[in-house]
Design a protein around this motif. Structure first.
Motif, PDB file in Angstrom:
ATOM      1  N   PRO A 423       0.823  -1.217   0.000  1.00 31.40           N
ATOM      2  CA  PRO A 423       0.000   0.000   0.000  1.00 31.40           C
ATOM      3  C   PRO A 423       0.861   1.273   0.000  1.00 31.40           C
ATOM      4  CG  PRO A 423       0.147  -0.867   2.209  1.00 31.40           C
ATOM      5  CD  PRO A 423       0.869  -1.864   1.320  1.00 31.40           C
ATOM      6  N   SER A 424       0.278   2.374  -0.388  1.00 38.72           N
ATOM      7  CA  SER A 424       0.967   3.663  -0.304  1.00 38.72           C
ATOM      8  C   SER A 424       0.690   4.354   1.023  1.00 38.72           C
ATOM      9  CB  SER A 424       0.553   4.568  -1.468  1.00 38.72           C
ATOM     10  OG  SER A 424      -0.850   4.792  -1.436  1.00 38.72           O
ATOM     11  N   SER A 425      -0.162   3.761   1.845  1.00 36.72           N
ATOM     12  CA  SER A 425      -0.414   4.255   3.201  1.00 36.72           C
ATOM     13  C   SER A 425      -0.453   3.054   4.132  1.00 36.72           C
ATOM     14  CB  SER A 425      -1.748   5.017   3.265  1.00 36.72           C
ATOM     15  OG  SER A 425      -1.986   5.486   4.583  1.00 36.72           O
ATOM     16  N   LEU A 426       0.332   3.110   5.192  1.00 35.15           N
ATOM     17  CA  LEU A 426       0.461   1.965   6.098  1.00 35.15           C
ATOM     18  C   LEU A 426       0.618   2.475   7.521  1.00 35.15           C
ATOM     19  CD1 LEU A 426       0.827  -1.172   6.294  1.00 35.15           C
ATOM     20  CD2 LEU A 426       3.300  -0.769   6.088  1.00 35.15           C
ATOM     21  N   GLY A 427      -0.315   2.109   8.413  1.00 37.30           N
ATOM     22  CA  GLY A 427      -0.218   2.528   9.801  1.00 37.30           C
ATOM     23  C   GLY A 427      -0.217   4.023   9.987  1.00 37.30           C
ATOM     24  N   GLY A 428      -0.938   4.743   9.137  1.00 36.14           N
ATOM     25  CA  GLY A 428      -0.982   6.197   9.230  1.00 36.14           C
ATOM     26  C   GLY A 428       0.224   6.894   8.621  1.00 36.14           C
ATOM     27  N   VAL A 429       1.050   6.151   7.853  1.00 29.86           N
ATOM     28  CA  VAL A 429       2.284   6.687   7.284  1.00 29.86           C
ATOM     29  C   VAL A 429       2.195   6.690   5.759  1.00 29.86           C
ATOM     30  CG1 VAL A 429       4.787   6.382   7.083  1.00 29.86           C
ATOM     31  CG2 VAL A 429       3.620   5.829   9.240  1.00 29.86           C
ATOM     32  N   GLN A 430       2.669   7.760   5.162  1.00 30.53           N
ATOM     33  CA  GLN A 430       2.882   7.850   3.723  1.00 30.53           C
ATOM     34  C   GLN A 430       4.297   8.364   3.482  1.00 30.53           C
ATOM     35  OE1 GLN A 430      -0.606  10.544   3.055  1.00 30.53           O
ATOM     36  NE2 GLN A 430      -1.003   9.157   1.329  1.00 30.53           N
ATOM     37  N   VAL A 431       4.852   8.016   2.341  1.00 31.12           N
ATOM     38  CA  VAL A 431       6.139   8.572   1.926  1.00 31.12           C
ATOM     39  C   VAL A 431       6.015   9.017   0.477  1.00 31.12           C
ATOM     40  CG1 VAL A 431       8.595   8.156   1.527  1.00 31.12           C
ATOM     41  CG2 VAL A 431       7.476   7.143   3.520  1.00 31.12           C
ATOM     42  N   LEU A 432       6.438  10.244   0.218  1.00 31.06           N
ATOM     43  CA  LEU A 432       6.437  10.784  -1.135  1.00 31.06           C
ATOM     44  C   LEU A 432       7.863  10.841  -1.656  1.00 31.06           C
ATOM     45  CD1 LEU A 432       3.930  13.776  -0.733  1.00 31.06           C
ATOM     46  CD2 LEU A 432       3.434  11.412  -1.395  1.00 31.06           C
ATOM     47  N   VAL A 433       8.058  10.346  -2.873  1.00 28.89           N
ATOM     48  CA  VAL A 433       9.347  10.428  -3.551  1.00 28.89           C
ATOM     49  C   VAL A 433       9.138  11.292  -4.782  1.00 28.89           C
ATOM     50  CG1 VAL A 433      11.192   9.151  -4.694  1.00 28.89           C
ATOM     51  CG2 VAL A 433      10.054   8.167  -2.705  1.00 28.89           C
ATOM     52  N   ASN A 434       9.711  12.482  -4.764  1.00 33.73           N
ATOM     53  CA  ASN A 434       9.435  13.467  -5.815  1.00 33.73           C
ATOM     54  C   ASN A 434       7.922  13.651  -6.006  1.00 33.73           C
ATOM     55  OD1 ASN A 434      12.153  13.950  -6.291  1.00 33.73           O
ATOM     56  ND2 ASN A 434      12.295  12.460  -7.950  1.00 33.73           N
ATOM     57  N   ASP A 435       7.223  13.733  -4.862  1.00 30.85           N
ATOM     58  CA  ASP A 435       5.780  13.970  -4.797  1.00 30.85           C
ATOM     59  C   ASP A 435       4.942  12.767  -5.212  1.00 30.85           C
ATOM     60  OD1 ASP A 435       6.146  16.632  -3.932  1.00 30.85           O
ATOM     61  OD2 ASP A 435       6.406  17.299  -6.000  1.00 30.85           O
ATOM     62  N   ALA A 436       5.570  11.644  -5.582  1.00 34.20           N
ATOM     63  CA  ALA A 436       4.820  10.439  -5.943  1.00 34.20           C
ATOM     64  C   ALA A 436       4.762   9.511  -4.742  1.00 34.20           C
ATOM     65  CB  ALA A 436       5.492   9.738  -7.118  1.00 34.20           C
ATOM     66  N   PRO A 437       3.586   8.916  -4.449  1.00 32.88           N
ATOM     67  CA  PRO A 437       3.492   8.010  -3.300  1.00 32.88           C
ATOM     68  C   PRO A 437       4.311   6.742  -3.520  1.00 32.88           C
ATOM     69  CG  PRO A 437       1.463   7.990  -4.576  1.00 32.88           C
ATOM     70  CD  PRO A 437       2.298   9.084  -5.137  1.00 32.88           C
ATOM     71  N   ALA A 438       5.043   6.330  -2.496  1.00 34.06           N
ATOM     72  CA  ALA A 438       5.891   5.148  -2.571  1.00 34.06           C
ATOM     73  C   ALA A 438       5.198   3.966  -1.900  1.00 34.06           C
ATOM     74  CB  ALA A 438       7.227   5.413  -1.897  1.00 34.06           C
ATOM     75  N   PRO A 439       5.329   2.763  -2.451  1.00 37.66           N
ATOM     76  CA  PRO A 439       4.806   1.571  -1.772  1.00 37.66           C
ATOM     77  C   PRO A 439       5.545   1.329  -0.465  1.00 37.66           C
ATOM     78  CG  PRO A 439       5.280   1.125  -4.086  1.00 37.66           C
ATOM     79  CD  PRO A 439       5.912   2.439  -3.762  1.00 37.66           C
ATOM     80  N   LEU A 440       4.811   0.996   0.595  1.00 38.94           N
ATOM     81  CA  LEU A 440       5.392   0.799   1.926  1.00 38.94           C
ATOM     82  C   LEU A 440       5.280  -0.663   2.328  1.00 38.94           C
ATOM     83  CD1 LEU A 440       3.885   3.901   3.779  1.00 38.94           C
ATOM     84  CD2 LEU A 440       6.058   3.732   2.558  1.00 38.94           C
ATOM     85  N   TYR A 441       6.385  -1.195   2.829  1.00 37.38           N
ATOM     86  CA  TYR A 441       6.386  -2.576   3.308  1.00 37.38           C
ATOM     87  C   TYR A 441       6.355  -2.655   4.834  1.00 37.38           C
ATOM     88  CZ  TYR A 441       8.036  -7.277   4.385  1.00 37.38           C
ATOM     89  OH  TYR A 441       8.164  -8.547   4.909  1.00 37.38           O
ATOM     90  N   PHE A 442       7.029  -1.706   5.492  1.00 32.01           N
ATOM     91  CA  PHE A 442       7.194  -1.788   6.945  1.00 32.01           C
ATOM     92  C   PHE A 442       7.311  -0.388   7.510  1.00 32.01           C
ATOM     93  CE2 PHE A 442      10.220  -1.612  10.466  1.00 32.01           C
ATOM     94  CZ  PHE A 442       9.706  -2.541  11.356  1.00 32.01           C
ATOM     95  N   VAL A 443       6.611  -0.155   8.635  1.00 29.68           N
ATOM     96  CA  VAL A 443       6.772   1.112   9.356  1.00 29.68           C
ATOM     97  C   VAL A 443       6.884   0.809  10.845  1.00 29.68           C
ATOM     98  CG1 VAL A 443       5.493   2.433   7.618  1.00 29.68           C
ATOM     99  CG2 VAL A 443       4.281   1.551   9.630  1.00 29.68           C
ATOM    100  N   SER A 444       7.625   1.663  11.540  1.00 31.81           N
ATOM    101  CA  SER A 444       7.753   1.580  12.988  1.00 31.81           C
ATOM    102  C   SER A 444       8.146   2.956  13.477  1.00 31.81           C
ATOM    103  CB  SER A 444       8.808   0.543  13.389  1.00 31.81           C
ATOM    104  OG  SER A 444      10.105   1.028  13.106  1.00 31.81           O
TER     105      SER A 444
END
Length: 611
Positions: A423-444
């Motif tokens: 997903p591009s949103s995981l556990g309330g977290v998003q990451v943008l790379v040059n304003d594009a949403p990045a797929p997330l595997y793990f957050v802590s």
């Protein structure tokens, strides 16, 4: 095609130990007066030619302009007065770009650390190789601060009818006006073995402003040009007296020497941090110069270097093991090594009793500290790294590759993506790379692992973490077409690699591969694939997604046959290379396995091979 069936590598791939770079960079960190030494040469015909040396004082105005005054030597000529000015810029993590003072149009890629600025013009072409070192100039030098030993490493490339290359390593006491100095070194005109010479009646003088000189008399009874150190050398003492700079004087003499004040009572455990590095080398007829970083800890230097070599510019990541005594002196692989200045600096010399044809100087300075703010999400300035290799931040990332961000308050809790696509949103977290949403595997709370979108192009990418709607300060990462990193079993980035046999068992010291076997190597960072896959989705098995870039594998230094290079079917962002163990590969439990692409050379993991 051998498929991967063991998914524990996949989980371990992104759950490495947190990096620990901590505290705030000063405002306008590069300003004021610095003593400068700059050695530059053009490589042609197997030797360095058109040598240029600069020794002087630089003044950085804190607003992007500098001036340098001093003396310059070109080719076989004598010293001449020198003055220049130019522009410079500083990023928050201490990355500096400044106009090359001795070559119009070229730029030095430099790094600012605790008490030293080091760099090289690695992005400039035309056979140009150089090393730039500067230390802060103090208001004055207290003689008592110079007490004790300084460990000095240097290189010289003498412009003469028959050019001479030298590498030397020695100890000197600047507070002692007359002394004997024992020098170990090698020279292109002294045969194939390193030599040790004791030079008597060496004189040293240091003025109140920190400038001075040293004089090395010729060895009695030795032919001209065979003394490892001979003649007059300019000297400059850094503010705080943690380092000294030396440079040869006289027509045709070109070199650079860096000394660090010897420490006492230290251990391997006391040397753990990120160091910026720069270096220059001539090995045989092959030159290189680099700027980079070394993550140092537990007797291991994990290296990331942007290297200018004869073939062009390449990203190198690798591991060197080192040992030191309580004074900080020892060996890194075959090279001499000395940490000093309260472990804030190190020098490494190519002087070796094994390889006397290596003329090399590497200088390291501990990175500036940063402070984690007390509130809000934060990504460490040095904490965006390859999720497999954990190579220092000089190492780039690549489209489709796993990137790990280390920081603080990056999530409320640990969450792992439960299904594909990521997903591009995981556990309330998003990451943008040059304003594009990045797929997330793990957050802590301290770590995020993500995939760089395939649309990212080589250059600089802006990375922003957003936690519960709050944006963390932006960090920037360099993107290359490929940036390989092999996963390791210990999740440290080095040691035994994540490698399976054909029966899907893990290669280990107790289960060694054999010559002729085909093994599966799991990694990240091989870039674009055909057919393409969407960001964060599983790779298919029919057809397989094959890596577009050329990939070579070396096992124990022997080039191996690559049978497959592509995405591992059923996984997102995980690359697989199937490689046949060469019949002439060496045996052992720690045989180096390296990956080469057109952009990079990655050499951090080992494979166990039966005798």
């Amino acid at each position: 095609m051998i498929r991967m069936r063991n998914s524990r590598f996949y989980m371990a791939a992104v759950l490495g130990a947190a990096a620990a770079w901590g505290q705030p960079l000063p405002v306008n960190p590069l300003q004021g007066k610095y003593y400068v030494r700059h050695l530059l040469a053009v490589h042609a015909g197997g030797v360095f030619q058109d040598q240029r040396s600069l020794a002087g004082i630089a003044e950085f105005d804190g607003n992007g302009r500098f001036t340098i005054t001093g003396s310059q030597r070109i080719g076989a000529g004598a010293d001449a007065g020198f003055s220049t000015s130019g522009g410079y810029s500083v990023d928050l993590n201490g990355t500096v770009t400044l106009a090359n003072p001795q070559r119009a149009g070229a730029q030095i890629q430099a790094r600012l650390g605790r008490g030293m600025l080091v760099g090289s013009s690695v992005e400039s072409g035309g056979g140009l190789y150089d090393l730039f070192v500067a230390v802060p100039a103090g208001a004055g030098v207290v003689q008592s601060a110079l007490a004790g030993e300084y460990r000095v490493a240097g290189i010289e490339f003498v412009n003469a009818a028959s050019p001479i290359s030298r590498a030397t390593y020695f100890t000197i006491r600047p507070a002692q006006q007359a002394q004997a100095v024992t020098v170990t070194g090698q020279a292109s005109n002294l045969g194939t073995r390193a030599a040790t010479q004791t030079i008597s009646n060496v004189t040293v003088s240091v003025n109140a402003d920190g400038t001075g000189g040293a004089g090395f008399p010729p060895l009695p009874g030795t032919p001209a040009g065979t003394t490892l150190l001979n003649g007059s050398y300019s000297l400059a003492v850094a503010a705080g007296a943690n380092a000294i700079l030396l440079a040869p004087q006289g027509a045709g003499a070109h070199g650079i020497f860096v000394g660090v004040k010897a420490d006492s009572g230290g251990t391997l455990a006391s040397v753990q941090d990120l160091y910026w590095t720069a270096g220059m080398q001539l090995q045989g007829a092959r030159p290189n110069a680099h700027v980079g970083a070394a993550k140092v800890g537990e007797g291991v230097m994990t290296l990331a270097r942007r290297v200018r070599a004869a073939e062009g510019v390449v990203d190198f990541s690798g591991v060197n093991r080192f040992s030191i005594d309580s004074s900080g002196q020892g060996l890194v692989e075959l090279n001499r090594l000395s940490f000093g200045g309260n472990r804030t600096l190190f020098v490494s010399s190519g002087v070796s009793m094994v390889d006397a044809n290596n003329f090399e100087l590497v200088v390291g300075v501990r990175a500036l500290p940063e402070t984690v703010p007390t509130s809000g999400p934060f990504v460490n300035a040095f904490g965006a790294v390859n999720a497999a290799s954990f190579a220092p931040p000089e190492n780039p990332t690549s489209p489709g590759g796993f990137l790990t961000l280390f920081g603080a308050r990056l999530a409320n809790a640990m969450t792992v993506a439960g299904s594909l696509p990521f997903p591009s949103s995981l556990g309330g977290v998003q990451v943008l790379v040059n304003d594009a949403p990045a797929p997330l595997y793990f957050v802590s709370p301290g770590q995020i692992s993500l995939l760089i979108p395939y649309a990212a192009r080589p250059g600089t990418a802006r990375v922003v973490a957003i936690v519960n709607g709050v944006r963390a300060p932006e960090v920037r990462v360099r993107v290359a077409a490929t940036a390989p990193g092999v996963f390791s079993l210990g999740q440290s980035g080095y040691g035994p690699g994540a490698i399976l046999k054909a029966d899907y068992s893990v290669v280990s010291a107790a289960n060694r591969a054999r010559r002729g076997d085909v093994v599966q190597v799991f990694l990240t960072g091989l870039g674009a694939v055909t057919p393409a896959v969407s960001d964060g989705t599983a790779a298919g098995a029919s057809p397989l997604s094959l890596v577009a870039a050329a990939v070579n594998v070396y096992i124990g230094g022997v080039k191996a046959q690559v049978d497959f290079k592509g995405l591992a079917p059923g996984f997102a962002g995980l690359y697989q290379v199937n490689v046949r163990i060469p019949q002439d590969a060496p045996g052992g439990v720690n045989v180096p396995l390296a990956i080469e692409t057109g952009d990079a050379f990655h050499d951090q993991v080992d494979i166990a091979i039966a005798p």
